[in-house]
Design a protein around this motif. Structure first.
Motif, PDB file in Angstrom:
ATOM      1  N   VAL A 130     133.908  34.016 -10.673  1.00  0.00           N
ATOM      2  CA  VAL A 130     134.333  35.092 -11.575  1.00  0.00           C
ATOM      3  C   VAL A 130     133.146  35.961 -11.967  1.00  0.00           C
ATOM      4  CG1 VAL A 130     135.209  35.543 -13.906  1.00  0.00           C
ATOM      5  CG2 VAL A 130     136.356  33.882 -12.459  1.00  0.00           C
ATOM      6  N   PHE A 131     132.059  35.354 -12.341  1.00  0.00           N
ATOM      7  CA  PHE A 131     130.895  36.134 -12.748  1.00  0.00           C
ATOM      8  C   PHE A 131     130.234  36.841 -11.571  1.00  0.00           C
ATOM      9  CE2 PHE A 131     131.286  33.624 -16.625  1.00  0.00           C
ATOM     10  CZ  PHE A 131     131.134  34.639 -17.565  1.00  0.00           C
ATOM     11  N   PHE A 132     130.370  36.301 -10.380  1.00  0.00           N
ATOM     12  CA  PHE A 132     129.873  36.995  -9.199  1.00  0.00           C
ATOM     13  C   PHE A 132     130.649  38.285  -8.971  1.00  0.00           C
ATOM     14  CE2 PHE A 132     130.033  37.787  -4.591  1.00  0.00           C
ATOM     15  CZ  PHE A 132     128.678  38.002  -4.367  1.00  0.00           C
ATOM     16  N   VAL A 133     131.963  38.214  -9.128  1.00  0.00           N
ATOM     17  CA  VAL A 133     132.792  39.416  -8.974  1.00  0.00           C
ATOM     18  C   VAL A 133     132.449  40.439 -10.044  1.00  0.00           C
ATOM     19  CG1 VAL A 133     135.165  40.267  -9.121  1.00  0.00           C
ATOM     20  CG2 VAL A 133     134.655  38.237  -7.768  1.00  0.00           C
ATOM     21  N   ILE A 134     132.253  39.982 -11.282  1.00  0.00           N
ATOM     22  CA  ILE A 134     131.877  40.902 -12.357  1.00  0.00           C
ATOM     23  C   ILE A 134     130.518  41.533 -12.075  1.00  0.00           C
ATOM     24  CG2 ILE A 134     131.235  41.023 -14.800  1.00  0.00           C
ATOM     25  CD1 ILE A 134     133.443  38.966 -15.332  1.00  0.00           C
ATOM     26  N   ALA A 135     129.574  40.759 -11.570  1.00  0.00           N
ATOM     27  CA  ALA A 135     128.257  41.302 -11.235  1.00  0.00           C
ATOM     28  C   ALA A 135     128.357  42.347 -10.122  1.00  0.00           C
ATOM     29  CB  ALA A 135     127.316  40.181 -10.825  1.00  0.00           C
ATOM     30  N   LEU A 136     129.197  42.087  -9.121  1.00  0.00           N
ATOM     31  CA  LEU A 136     129.390  43.078  -8.060  1.00  0.00           C
ATOM     32  C   LEU A 136     129.998  44.360  -8.604  1.00  0.00           C
ATOM     33  CD1 LEU A 136     130.687  41.081  -4.962  1.00  0.00           C
ATOM     34  CD2 LEU A 136     128.535  42.303  -5.215  1.00  0.00           C
ATOM     35  N   ILE A 173     128.254  48.029  -8.407  1.00  0.00           N
ATOM     36  CA  ILE A 173     128.902  49.102  -7.647  1.00  0.00           C
ATOM     37  C   ILE A 173     129.329  50.255  -8.549  1.00  0.00           C
ATOM     38  CG2 ILE A 173     130.917  49.667  -6.243  1.00  0.00           C
ATOM     39  CD1 ILE A 173     130.740  46.793  -5.116  1.00  0.00           C
ATOM     40  N   PHE A 174     129.995  49.951  -9.673  1.00  0.00           N
ATOM     41  CA  PHE A 174     130.596  50.993 -10.483  1.00  0.00           C
ATOM     42  C   PHE A 174     129.826  51.338 -11.752  1.00  0.00           C
ATOM     43  CE2 PHE A 174     134.377  49.045  -8.383  1.00  0.00           C
ATOM     44  CZ  PHE A 174     134.670  50.134  -7.575  1.00  0.00           C
ATOM     45  N   GLY A 175     129.026  50.430 -12.266  1.00  0.00           N
ATOM     46  CA  GLY A 175     128.350  50.658 -13.537  1.00  0.00           C
ATOM     47  C   GLY A 175     129.118  49.983 -14.666  1.00  0.00           C
ATOM     48  N   PHE A 176     128.519  50.032 -15.861  1.00  0.00           N
ATOM     49  CA  PHE A 176     129.061  49.284 -16.995  1.00  0.00           C
ATOM     50  C   PHE A 176     130.399  49.828 -17.468  1.00  0.00           C
ATOM     51  CE2 PHE A 176     129.481  48.660 -21.591  1.00  0.00           C
ATOM     52  CZ  PHE A 176     129.550  47.279 -21.626  1.00  0.00           C
ATOM     53  N   TYR A 177     130.487  51.130 -17.728  1.00  0.00           N
ATOM     54  CA  TYR A 177     131.694  51.686 -18.338  1.00  0.00           C
ATOM     55  C   TYR A 177     132.890  51.668 -17.390  1.00  0.00           C
ATOM     56  CZ  TYR A 177     128.771  53.017 -22.223  1.00  0.00           C
ATOM     57  OH  TYR A 177     127.933  52.963 -23.290  1.00  0.00           O
ATOM     58  N   LYS A 178     132.664  51.914 -16.129  1.00  0.00           N
ATOM     59  CA  LYS A 178     133.781  51.861 -15.170  1.00  0.00           C
ATOM     60  C   LYS A 178     134.261  50.426 -14.983  1.00  0.00           C
ATOM     61  CE  LYS A 178     132.517  56.019 -12.702  1.00  0.00           C
ATOM     62  NZ  LYS A 178     132.078  56.612 -11.443  1.00  0.00           N
ATOM     63  N   THR A 179     133.348  49.477 -14.994  1.00  0.00           N
ATOM     64  CA  THR A 179     133.733  48.069 -14.900  1.00  0.00           C
ATOM     65  C   THR A 179     134.499  47.636 -16.142  1.00  0.00           C
ATOM     66  OG1 THR A 179     131.822  47.575 -13.519  1.00  0.00           O
ATOM     67  CG2 THR A 179     132.854  45.726 -14.638  1.00  0.00           C
ATOM     68  N   LEU A 180     134.051  48.071 -17.312  1.00  0.00           N
ATOM     69  CA  LEU A 180     134.753  47.768 -18.549  1.00  0.00           C
ATOM     70  C   LEU A 180     136.158  48.356 -18.523  1.00  0.00           C
ATOM     71  CD1 LEU A 180     134.355  46.417 -21.308  1.00  0.00           C
ATOM     72  CD2 LEU A 180     133.628  48.644 -22.165  1.00  0.00           C
ATOM     73  N   PHE A 183     141.988  47.488 -18.310  1.00  0.00           N
ATOM     74  CA  PHE A 183     143.298  47.786 -17.748  1.00  0.00           C
ATOM     75  C   PHE A 183     143.899  46.585 -17.019  1.00  0.00           C
ATOM     76  CE2 PHE A 183     142.741  52.061 -18.980  1.00  0.00           C
ATOM     77  CZ  PHE A 183     144.013  52.605 -18.982  1.00  0.00           C
ATOM     78  N   THR A 184     143.078  45.727 -16.469  1.00  0.00           N
ATOM     79  CA  THR A 184     143.579  44.507 -15.853  1.00  0.00           C
ATOM     80  C   THR A 184     144.183  43.584 -16.907  1.00  0.00           C
ATOM     81  OG1 THR A 184     141.898  44.665 -14.124  1.00  0.00           O
ATOM     82  CG2 THR A 184     142.955  42.520 -14.433  1.00  0.00           C
ATOM     83  N   ILE A 185     143.513  43.443 -18.040  1.00  0.00           N
ATOM     84  CA  ILE A 185     144.023  42.593 -19.122  1.00  0.00           C
ATOM     85  C   ILE A 185     145.309  43.177 -19.701  1.00  0.00           C
ATOM     86  CG2 ILE A 185     143.516  41.770 -21.459  1.00  0.00           C
ATOM     87  CD1 ILE A 185     140.577  41.501 -20.535  1.00  0.00           C
ATOM     88  N   VAL A 186     145.339  44.490 -19.925  1.00  0.00           N
ATOM     89  CA  VAL A 186     146.549  45.134 -20.444  1.00  0.00           C
ATOM     90  C   VAL A 186     147.699  44.971 -19.453  1.00  0.00           C
ATOM     91  CG1 VAL A 186     147.585  47.370 -21.001  1.00  0.00           C
ATOM     92  CG2 VAL A 186     145.359  46.764 -21.943  1.00  0.00           C
ATOM     93  N   GLY A 187     147.435  45.140 -18.175  1.00  0.00           N
ATOM     94  CA  GLY A 187     148.466  44.959 -17.159  1.00  0.00           C
ATOM     95  C   GLY A 187     148.998  43.542 -17.119  1.00  0.00           C
TER      96      GLY A 187
END
Length: 79
Positions: A25-31, A35-42, A47-51
């Protein structure tokens, strides 16, 4: 079909050591951060949690979803 897949996945994860699961899980978050930066990852995580919550709470019970639609779109006006 999806329920069988999720059940199989949950059984597989419960049989695995939690250290391996969290490492993945943390590897995916690190990727995502690289790739996208902090705000885009957040944004993606929020949106994943809301979905997840919308899918599990609203669409699990059809009457609850219909009640939500009745509050948003009153019967007789649109439907």
């Amino acid at each position: 079909m999806l329920e069988k897949l999720l059940t199989m996945l949950i059984e597989k994860v419960s049989a695995t050591k939690m250290g391996v699961v969290f490492a993945g899980v943390f590897f995916v978050i690190a990727l995502l951060l690289c790739i996208f930066g902090f705000y885009k990852t957040l944004f993606i995580i929020i949106f994943t949690i809301v979905g997840f919550f919308v899918g599990s709470f609203l669409f699990n019970d059809k009457s609850r979803f219909k009640e939500l639609l009745d509050r948003i779109l009153p019967p007789g006006r649109v439907r």
